[in-house]
Scaffold this motif. Structure first.
Motif, PDB file in Angstrom:
ATOM      1  N   PRO A  94       0.796  -1.227   0.000  1.00  0.00           N
ATOM      2  CA  PRO A  94       0.000   0.000   0.000  1.00  0.00           C
ATOM      3  C   PRO A  94       0.832   1.282   0.000  1.00  0.00           C
ATOM      4  O   PRO A  94       0.395   2.303  -0.528  1.00  0.00           O
ATOM      5  CB  PRO A  94      -0.828  -0.094   1.278  1.00  0.00           C
ATOM      6  CG  PRO A  94      -0.822  -1.528   1.643  1.00  0.00           C
ATOM      7  CD  PRO A  94       0.456  -2.084   1.130  1.00  0.00           C
ATOM      8  N   SER A  95       2.038   1.238   0.561  1.00  0.00           N
ATOM      9  CA  SER A  95       2.850   2.459   0.603  1.00  0.00           C
ATOM     10  C   SER A  95       3.425   2.820  -0.761  1.00  0.00           C
ATOM     11  O   SER A  95       3.813   3.968  -0.990  1.00  0.00           O
ATOM     12  CB  SER A  95       3.978   2.315   1.621  1.00  0.00           C
ATOM     13  OG  SER A  95       4.883   1.316   1.210  1.00  0.00           O
ATOM     14  N   LEU A  96       3.471   1.848  -1.687  1.00  0.00           N
ATOM     15  CA  LEU A  96       4.012   2.102  -3.027  1.00  0.00           C
ATOM     16  C   LEU A  96       2.918   2.211  -4.086  1.00  0.00           C
ATOM     17  O   LEU A  96       3.214   2.354  -5.270  1.00  0.00           O
ATOM     18  CB  LEU A  96       4.959   0.969  -3.430  1.00  0.00           C
ATOM     19  CG  LEU A  96       6.138   0.677  -2.503  1.00  0.00           C
ATOM     20  CD1 LEU A  96       6.927  -0.505  -3.014  1.00  0.00           C
ATOM     21  CD2 LEU A  96       7.021   1.898  -2.339  1.00  0.00           C
ATOM     22  N   THR A  97       1.658   2.151  -3.659  1.00  0.00           N
ATOM     23  CA  THR A  97       0.541   2.082  -4.597  1.00  0.00           C
ATOM     24  C   THR A  97      -0.430   3.229  -4.368  1.00  0.00           C
ATOM     25  O   THR A  97      -0.696   3.605  -3.230  1.00  0.00           O
ATOM     26  CB  THR A  97      -0.209   0.742  -4.414  1.00  0.00           C
ATOM     27  OG1 THR A  97       0.740  -0.323  -4.498  1.00  0.00           O
ATOM     28  CG2 THR A  97      -1.260   0.549  -5.485  1.00  0.00           C
ATOM     29  N   VAL A  98      -0.948   3.789  -5.460  1.00  0.00           N
ATOM     30  CA  VAL A  98      -1.979   4.832  -5.352  1.00  0.00           C
ATOM     31  C   VAL A  98      -3.230   4.364  -6.094  1.00  0.00           C
ATOM     32  O   VAL A  98      -3.162   3.605  -7.061  1.00  0.00           O
ATOM     33  CB  VAL A  98      -1.498   6.201  -5.900  1.00  0.00           C
ATOM     34  CG1 VAL A  98      -0.327   6.717  -5.107  1.00  0.00           C
ATOM     35  CG2 VAL A  98      -1.145   6.133  -7.364  1.00  0.00           C
ATOM     36  N   LYS A 113      -0.706   4.207 -17.799  1.00  0.00           N
ATOM     37  CA  LYS A 113       0.715   4.238 -17.427  1.00  0.00           C
ATOM     38  C   LYS A 113       1.453   5.327 -18.195  1.00  0.00           C
ATOM     39  O   LYS A 113       2.283   6.038 -17.637  1.00  0.00           O
ATOM     40  CB  LYS A 113       1.362   2.875 -17.680  1.00  0.00           C
ATOM     41  CG  LYS A 113       2.806   2.796 -17.192  1.00  0.00           C
ATOM     42  CD  LYS A 113       3.371   1.410 -17.385  1.00  0.00           C
ATOM     43  CE  LYS A 113       4.784   1.240 -16.859  1.00  0.00           C
ATOM     44  NZ  LYS A 113       5.710   2.316 -16.985  1.00  0.00           N
ATOM     45  N   ALA A 114       1.141   5.480 -19.480  1.00  0.00           N
ATOM     46  CA  ALA A 114       1.790   6.532 -20.285  1.00  0.00           C
ATOM     47  C   ALA A 114       1.448   7.918 -19.738  1.00  0.00           C
ATOM     48  O   ALA A 114       2.311   8.801 -19.677  1.00  0.00           O
ATOM     49  CB  ALA A 114       1.354   6.413 -21.739  1.00  0.00           C
ATOM     50  N   PRO A 121       7.582   8.850 -12.979  1.00  0.00           N
ATOM     51  CA  PRO A 121       7.831   7.484 -13.451  1.00  0.00           C
ATOM     52  C   PRO A 121       7.162   6.453 -12.540  1.00  0.00           C
ATOM     53  O   PRO A 121       7.323   6.488 -11.326  1.00  0.00           O
ATOM     54  CB  PRO A 121       9.355   7.348 -13.406  1.00  0.00           C
ATOM     55  CG  PRO A 121       9.805   8.368 -12.418  1.00  0.00           C
ATOM     56  CD  PRO A 121       8.812   9.488 -12.474  1.00  0.00           C
ATOM     57  N   CYS A 122       6.383   5.550 -13.152  1.00  0.00           N
ATOM     58  CA  CYS A 122       5.716   4.506 -12.375  1.00  0.00           C
ATOM     59  C   CYS A 122       6.187   3.135 -12.841  1.00  0.00           C
ATOM     60  O   CYS A 122       6.700   2.985 -13.942  1.00  0.00           O
ATOM     61  CB  CYS A 122       4.204   4.630 -12.481  1.00  0.00           C
ATOM     62  SG  CYS A 122       3.517   4.274 -14.096  1.00  0.00           S
ATOM     63  N   LYS A 123       6.004   2.129 -11.992  1.00  0.00           N
ATOM     64  CA  LYS A 123       6.424   0.757 -12.296  1.00  0.00           C
ATOM     65  C   LYS A 123       5.353  -0.001 -13.060  1.00  0.00           C
ATOM     66  O   LYS A 123       5.651  -0.768 -13.955  1.00  0.00           O
ATOM     67  CB  LYS A 123       6.751  -0.005 -11.004  1.00  0.00           C
ATOM     68  CG  LYS A 123       7.888   0.574 -10.215  1.00  0.00           C
ATOM     69  CD  LYS A 123       9.185   0.253 -10.875  1.00  0.00           C
ATOM     70  CE  LYS A 123      10.344   0.765 -10.037  1.00  0.00           C
ATOM     71  NZ  LYS A 123      11.618   0.485 -10.631  1.00  0.00           N
ATOM     72  N   TRP A 124       4.081   0.181 -12.674  1.00  0.00           N
ATOM     73  CA  TRP A 124       2.984  -0.546 -13.301  1.00  0.00           C
ATOM     74  C   TRP A 124       1.684   0.212 -13.113  1.00  0.00           C
ATOM     75  O   TRP A 124       1.583   1.107 -12.272  1.00  0.00           O
ATOM     76  CB  TRP A 124       2.865  -1.971 -12.738  1.00  0.00           C
ATOM     77  CG  TRP A 124       2.725  -2.035 -11.249  1.00  0.00           C
ATOM     78  CD1 TRP A 124       3.719  -2.145 -10.331  1.00  0.00           C
ATOM     79  CD2 TRP A 124       1.509  -1.977 -10.499  1.00  0.00           C
ATOM     80  NE1 TRP A 124       3.214  -2.162  -9.058  1.00  0.00           N
ATOM     81  CE2 TRP A 124       1.847  -2.072  -9.132  1.00  0.00           C
ATOM     82  CE3 TRP A 124       0.172  -1.871 -10.834  1.00  0.00           C
ATOM     83  CZ2 TRP A 124       0.901  -2.049  -8.115  1.00  0.00           C
ATOM     84  CZ3 TRP A 124      -0.768  -1.847  -9.813  1.00  0.00           C
ATOM     85  CH2 TRP A 124      -0.411  -1.936  -8.483  1.00  0.00           C
ATOM     86  N   ILE A 138      -1.928   2.320  -9.439  1.00  0.00           N
ATOM     87  CA  ILE A 138      -0.636   2.632 -10.038  1.00  0.00           C
ATOM     88  C   ILE A 138       0.429   2.309  -9.012  1.00  0.00           C
ATOM     89  O   ILE A 138       0.313   2.713  -7.847  1.00  0.00           O
ATOM     90  CB  ILE A 138      -0.534   4.116 -10.458  1.00  0.00           C
ATOM     91  CG1 ILE A 138      -1.666   4.476 -11.414  1.00  0.00           C
ATOM     92  CG2 ILE A 138       0.809   4.406 -11.089  1.00  0.00           C
ATOM     93  CD1 ILE A 138      -1.795   5.954 -11.668  1.00  0.00           C
ATOM     94  N   GLY A 139       1.469   1.588  -9.424  1.00  0.00           N
ATOM     95  CA  GLY A 139       2.558   1.219  -8.528  1.00  0.00           C
ATOM     96  C   GLY A 139       3.793   2.038  -8.798  1.00  0.00           C
ATOM     97  O   GLY A 139       4.140   2.312  -9.945  1.00  0.00           O
ATOM     98  N   PHE A 140       4.481   2.417  -7.715  1.00  0.00           N
ATOM     99  CA  PHE A 140       5.695   3.227  -7.819  1.00  0.00           C
ATOM    100  C   PHE A 140       6.858   2.503  -7.158  1.00  0.00           C
ATOM    101  O   PHE A 140       6.661   1.559  -6.377  1.00  0.00           O
ATOM    102  CB  PHE A 140       5.476   4.597  -7.178  1.00  0.00           C
ATOM    103  CG  PHE A 140       4.507   5.455  -7.944  1.00  0.00           C
ATOM    104  CD1 PHE A 140       4.937   6.257  -8.980  1.00  0.00           C
ATOM    105  CD2 PHE A 140       3.162   5.421  -7.647  1.00  0.00           C
ATOM    106  CE1 PHE A 140       4.052   7.032  -9.704  1.00  0.00           C
ATOM    107  CE2 PHE A 140       2.260   6.188  -8.364  1.00  0.00           C
ATOM    108  CZ  PHE A 140       2.705   6.992  -9.399  1.00  0.00           C
ATOM    109  N   GLY A 141       8.080   2.966  -7.419  1.00  0.00           N
ATOM    110  CA  GLY A 141       9.275   2.340  -6.879  1.00  0.00           C
ATOM    111  C   GLY A 141       9.518   2.656  -5.420  1.00  0.00           C
ATOM    112  O   GLY A 141      10.029   1.831  -4.676  1.00  0.00           O
ATOM    113  N   THR A 142       9.165   3.853  -4.998  1.00  0.00           N
ATOM    114  CA  THR A 142       9.369   4.246  -3.603  1.00  0.00           C
ATOM    115  C   THR A 142       8.102   4.898  -3.071  1.00  0.00           C
ATOM    116  O   THR A 142       7.253   5.374  -3.833  1.00  0.00           O
ATOM    117  CB  THR A 142      10.534   5.251  -3.465  1.00  0.00           C
ATOM    118  OG1 THR A 142      10.187   6.458  -4.134  1.00  0.00           O
ATOM    119  CG2 THR A 142      11.832   4.693  -4.044  1.00  0.00           C
TER     120      THR A 142
END
Length: 173
Positions: A94-98, A113-114, A121-124, A138-142
């Motif tokens: 949950p901390s890396l996802t919105v 994603k685009a 920049p997002c991961k997925w 949307i998933g992020f790296g940090t």
């Protein structure tokens, strides 16, 4: 020799009477395949991979085509058309996802994603179709990138609609 189905036994008996005891009867489909192979082969290059040989033996069109493999697994992979258990998914952090709301109908994960990548920049990205239609994740790296993305993306225009972006909290079952 053990028990044989009646139709095979009867065929063997009639074959014995016709061949006068030679004892070399084969089922018709095997005999025809061997006869055809003898006519076609010149003694070299007649080996086929097992999946092609099985396809020809079963009569699935024959030929050396890779368009539809003859072998199919006995099990079905999970997911659409599978055994109903759904796809295996990694647990969502949950901390890396919105969470994203207000996504226009027909939007793909790649389009979302685009759009997000143009801002941060997002991961997925994932767009829900049925139960959560018009929403996605949307998933992020940090965690810092995720928090910054919420501020930048909330209210941004995507395909003529304003997106609603917030932190992700897992729904309780």
């Amino acid at each position: 020799m053990g028990w044989l189905p009646d139709h095979i036994w009867a065929a063997q008996q009639s074959q014995k009477q016709q061949s006068k005891g030679k004892g070399n009867w084969l089922p018709d489909h095997i005999w025809a395949a061997q006869k055809q192979q003898k006519q076609q082969s010149s003694g070299k290059g007649n080996w086929l991979p097992d999946h092609i040989w099985l396809a020809q033996k079963k009569g699935n069109g024959g030929g050396k085509s890779w368009s539809s493999p003859a072998w199919k697994p006995a099990w079905k992979p999970a997911g659409k058309g599978g055994n109903g258990q759904g796809k295996f998914k990694k647990p969502i952090n949950p901390s890396l996802t919105v969470w994203v709301g207000g996504i226009p109908e027909g939007t793909t994960f790649a389009e979302l994603k685009a759009h997000v990548d143009s801002v941060a920049p997002c991961k997925w990205a994932e767009v829900y179709e049925h139960k959560g239609k018009g929403t996605g994740l949307i998933g992020f790296g940090t965690a810092d990138e995720a928090v910054a993305a919420i501020a930048m993306l909330n209210g941004s225009e995507f395909k003529g609609l304003a997106l609603e972006v917030d932190s992700y909290t897992k729904a309780k079952a």
